[in-house]
Each structure stands twice: as structure tokens, then as C-alpha cells.
Design an enzyme around this catalytic site. Structure first.
Site, PDB file in Angstrom:
ATOM      1  N   GLU A 100       0.688  -1.141  -0.023  1.00  0.00           N
ATOM      2  CA  GLU A 100       0.025  -0.225   0.051  1.00  0.00           C
ATOM      3  C   GLU A 100       0.774   1.215   0.005  1.00  0.00           C
ATOM      4  O   GLU A 100       2.149   1.204   0.760  1.00  0.00           O
ATOM      5  CB  GLU A 100      -0.827   0.088   1.245  1.00  0.00           C
ATOM      6  CG  GLU A 100      -1.636   1.270   1.367  1.00  0.00           C
ATOM      7  CD  GLU A 100      -2.769   1.612   0.406  1.00  0.00           C
ATOM      8  OE1 GLU A 100      -2.626   1.678  -0.690  1.00  0.00           O
ATOM      9  OE2 GLU A 100      -3.911   1.631   0.949  1.00  0.00           O
ATOM     10  N   ASP A 101       0.385   2.492  -0.470  1.00  0.00           N
ATOM     11  CA  ASP A 101       0.899   3.599  -0.374  1.00  0.00           C
ATOM     12  C   ASP A 101       1.149   4.178   0.886  1.00  0.00           C
ATOM     13  O   ASP A 101       2.148   4.692   1.416  1.00  0.00           O
ATOM     14  CB  ASP A 101       0.658   4.820  -1.574  1.00  0.00           C
ATOM     15  CG  ASP A 101      -1.185   4.698  -1.529  1.00  0.00           C
ATOM     16  OD1 ASP A 101      -1.545   4.408  -0.672  1.00  0.00           O
ATOM     17  OD2 ASP A 101      -1.347   5.594  -2.324  1.00  0.00           O
ATOM     18  N   ASP A 104      -4.134   5.469   6.316  1.00  0.00           N
ATOM     19  CA  ASP A 104      -4.338   6.863   6.948  1.00  0.00           C
ATOM     20  C   ASP A 104      -5.477   6.404   7.978  1.00  0.00           C
ATOM     21  O   ASP A 104      -5.088   6.012   9.243  1.00  0.00           O
ATOM     22  CB  ASP A 104      -5.153   7.637   5.919  1.00  0.00           C
ATOM     23  CG  ASP A 104      -5.493   9.108   6.423  1.00  0.00           C
ATOM     24  OD1 ASP A 104      -5.146   9.397   7.166  1.00  0.00           O
ATOM     25  OD2 ASP A 104      -6.569   9.630   5.652  1.00  0.00           O
ATOM     26  N   PHE A 153      -1.616  16.376   4.115  1.00  0.00           N
ATOM     27  CA  PHE A 153      -1.738  15.585   2.747  1.00  0.00           C
ATOM     28  C   PHE A 153      -0.455  15.568   1.819  1.00  0.00           C
ATOM     29  O   PHE A 153       0.316  16.538   1.804  1.00  0.00           O
ATOM     30  CB  PHE A 153      -2.826  16.344   1.950  1.00  0.00           C
ATOM     31  CG  PHE A 153      -3.397  15.358   0.943  1.00  0.00           C
ATOM     32  CD1 PHE A 153      -4.232  14.471   1.207  1.00  0.00           C
ATOM     33  CD2 PHE A 153      -3.113  15.509  -0.578  1.00  0.00           C
ATOM     34  CE1 PHE A 153      -4.809  13.518   0.560  1.00  0.00           C
ATOM     35  CE2 PHE A 153      -3.554  14.516  -1.305  1.00  0.00           C
ATOM     36  CZ  PHE A 153      -4.517  13.643  -0.778  1.00  0.00           C
ATOM     37  N   ARG A 166       1.540  12.213  -9.495  1.00  0.00           N
ATOM     38  CA  ARG A 166       2.099  10.851  -8.926  1.00  0.00           C
ATOM     39  C   ARG A 166       3.649  10.726  -9.372  1.00  0.00           C
ATOM     40  O   ARG A 166       4.201   9.851  -8.696  1.00  0.00           O
ATOM     41  CB  ARG A 166       1.394   9.742  -9.704  1.00  0.00           C
ATOM     42  CG  ARG A 166      -0.075   9.567  -9.131  1.00  0.00           C
ATOM     43  CD  ARG A 166      -0.444   8.313  -9.755  1.00  0.00           C
ATOM     44  NE  ARG A 166      -2.239   8.297  -9.666  1.00  0.00           N
ATOM     45  CZ  ARG A 166      -2.919   8.021  -8.431  1.00  0.00           C
ATOM     46  NH1 ARG A 166      -2.309   7.667  -7.508  1.00  0.00           N
ATOM     47  NH2 ARG A 166      -4.138   8.118  -8.712  1.00  0.00           N
TER      48      ARG A 166
HETATM   49  P1  IMP Z   1      -7.549   5.094   4.748  1.00  0.00           P
HETATM   50  O1  IMP Z   1      -8.859   3.979   4.148  1.00  0.00           O
HETATM   51  O2  IMP Z   1      -8.087   6.316   5.342  1.00  0.00           O
HETATM   52  O3  IMP Z   1      -6.427   4.387   5.597  1.00  0.00           O
HETATM   53  O4  IMP Z   1      -6.943   5.787   3.454  1.00  0.00           O
HETATM   54  C1  IMP Z   1      -5.939   5.237   2.278  1.00  0.00           C
HETATM   55  C2  IMP Z   1      -6.185   5.780   1.218  1.00  0.00           C
HETATM   56  O5  IMP Z   1      -6.355   7.113   1.182  1.00  0.00           O
HETATM   57  C3  IMP Z   1      -4.544   5.555   0.556  1.00  0.00           C
HETATM   58  O6  IMP Z   1      -4.561   4.422  -0.286  1.00  0.00           O
HETATM   59  C4  IMP Z   1      -4.503   6.819  -0.350  1.00  0.00           C
HETATM   60  O7  IMP Z   1      -5.150   6.548  -1.516  1.00  0.00           O
HETATM   61  C5  IMP Z   1      -5.499   7.909   0.379  1.00  0.00           C
HETATM   62  N1  IMP Z   1      -4.642   8.758   1.023  1.00  0.00           N
HETATM   63  C6  IMP Z   1      -4.736   8.917   2.286  1.00  0.00           C
HETATM   64  N2  IMP Z   1      -3.798  10.013   2.777  1.00  0.00           N
HETATM   65  C7  IMP Z   1      -3.331  10.336   1.631  1.00  0.00           C
HETATM   66  C8  IMP Z   1      -2.314  11.645   1.300  1.00  0.00           C
HETATM   67  O8  IMP Z   1      -1.841  12.136   2.296  1.00  0.00           O
HETATM   68  N3  IMP Z   1      -2.161  11.754  -0.142  1.00  0.00           N
HETATM   69  C9  IMP Z   1      -2.458  11.002  -1.062  1.00  0.00           C
HETATM   70  N4  IMP Z   1      -3.459   9.895  -0.780  1.00  0.00           N
HETATM   71  C10 IMP Z   1      -3.867   9.683   0.465  1.00  0.00           C
END
Ligand code: IMP
Length: 177
Positions: A100-101, A104, A153, A166
């Protein structure tokens, strides 16, 4: 045209990323010695990280892709996840490593882990480039973390803002207008 944003700073530069990705690859290779891996890359954000990481993993592996989207847009997760492109290879009886990238709230990964486990793989672990630990809403075990970062962000190294930026080689903090 890219949407106008303010890039406030480069948080992690390309050299630091490369070094950390190599360390992660080495660690994963040791942990899975003698095993083979099924790598599940979460599109789109993890495509660059996955491409770099697997070149430092020495055990046999297959790569598959899944695309998950949370309803809504902008810089906040809405809380509901859907699959917009499913995996294609069988992974029953495999050691699954999700790549995963960024984690959050944890909602996306919790959804994916639960779903993959329905197929009864040998194991499921998570490797993320970035962890926004303080934002977690759902506990999800993250096994490999590139960098833990503060709230804010970020874009670059695969991460987007409205599908742009990206290609930035480093990870940068940005502010939307
Ligand atoms: P989560 O479900 O809240 O953990 O969100 C995860 C997804 O939200 C990641 O795979 C990203 O696609 C997106 N995301 C969360 N924070 C960021 C950020 O700071 N930059 C870009 N994408 C983010």
C-alpha cells in the site's frame, strides 16, 4: 493541466526513499526465506513503490493488482470502500503481502484484509510506504512501514492529488488552494 496546489516541502527525498525501500526488501526476503509470495499491489498509489520494492525481494513471487476506491473525493476518505478492479490470480494457500502507499484511517486496508482472508491464504501481511499513525480509526496490523509521518496531505512517489502529481520523485507535503 495539473490542479494548482502549494507544495510546502519535500518530506522524504528520492535517495531516502530508495534506501528505505531496499531495507524493506531485504527484511521481507529474510522473513519469507524458503517461501514464495503473492504480492497484492493496491492501485493506483502503490504502483511505483511496488515496482521498486519487488526488485529488492529475493524470494519467488507473483504480483497482482487490486483497485480500491472510497466513495467521495478531495483529501478525505468517506469510509465506504469499493473494488473497482479485482485481483486476477489465485492466492489460496499463498503468503499474501499487501503493498500500500499510505495508511491513513485504516478503513481501506481493513476492508481488503477481511476480504482476502475469506479465501483462506496461508498468511496476510501489510507493507506500506507511509503510515499516518495518528489518524487511525480502525486498528489494522501493519507489518512493514517505510516511514511514519505526521498528519498532512502528501503527494509524489505514486501518491496523487486529484490524479495528478504521482510522478514527483520525492514525497511532498501540499496544501490545496
Ligand atoms: P484510509 O482508508 O483512510 O487508510 O486511506 C488510505 C487511502 O487514502 C490511501 O491508499 C490513499 O489513496 C489515500 N490517502 C490517504 N492519505 C493520503 C495522502 O496524504 N495523500 C494521498 N493519498 C492519501
Amino acid at each position: 493541466m495539473d490542479p494548482e496546489v502549494t507544495i510546502t516541502k519535500t518530506l522524504i527525498g528520492p535517495d531516502a526513499i530508495a534506501k528505505r525501500v531496499e531495507q524493506l526488501g531485504r527484511q521481507i526476503s529474510e522473513d519469507y526465506k524458503g517461501e514464495s509470495l503473492y504480492i497484492c499491489c493496491i492501485l493506483k498509489g502503490a504502483f511505483i513503490f511496488t515496482a521498486d520494492l519487488i526488485r529488492h525481494i529475493e524470494c519467488p513471487l507473483r504480483v497482482d493488482f487490486i483497485r480500491l476506491a472510497s466513495y467521495g473525493s478531495g483529501t478525505n476518505t468517506s469510509g465506504k470502500v469499493k473494488i473497482t478492479k479485482d485481483v486476477e490470480l489465485p492466492f489460496e494457500d499463498c503468503h499474501v503481502l499487501i503493498v500500500e502507499d499510505i495508511v491513513d484511517t485504516g478503513i481501506t486496508l481493513k476492508f481488503l484484509v477481511d476480504r482476502l482472508k475469506l479465501h483462506k491464504p496461508k498468511s496476510v501481511r501489510i507493507c506500506t510506504m507511509l503510515d499516518k499513525r495518528s489518524r487511525r480509526e480502525i486498528e489494522v496490523p501493519v507489518d512493514y512501514v517505510g516511514f511514519t509521518i505526521e498528519d498532512g496531505f502528501v503527494i509524489g512517489y505514486g501518491l496523487d492529488y486529484a490524479e495528478h502529481y504521482r510522478q514527483l520523485p520525492g514525497i511532498c507535503v501540499m496544501e490545496a488552494p
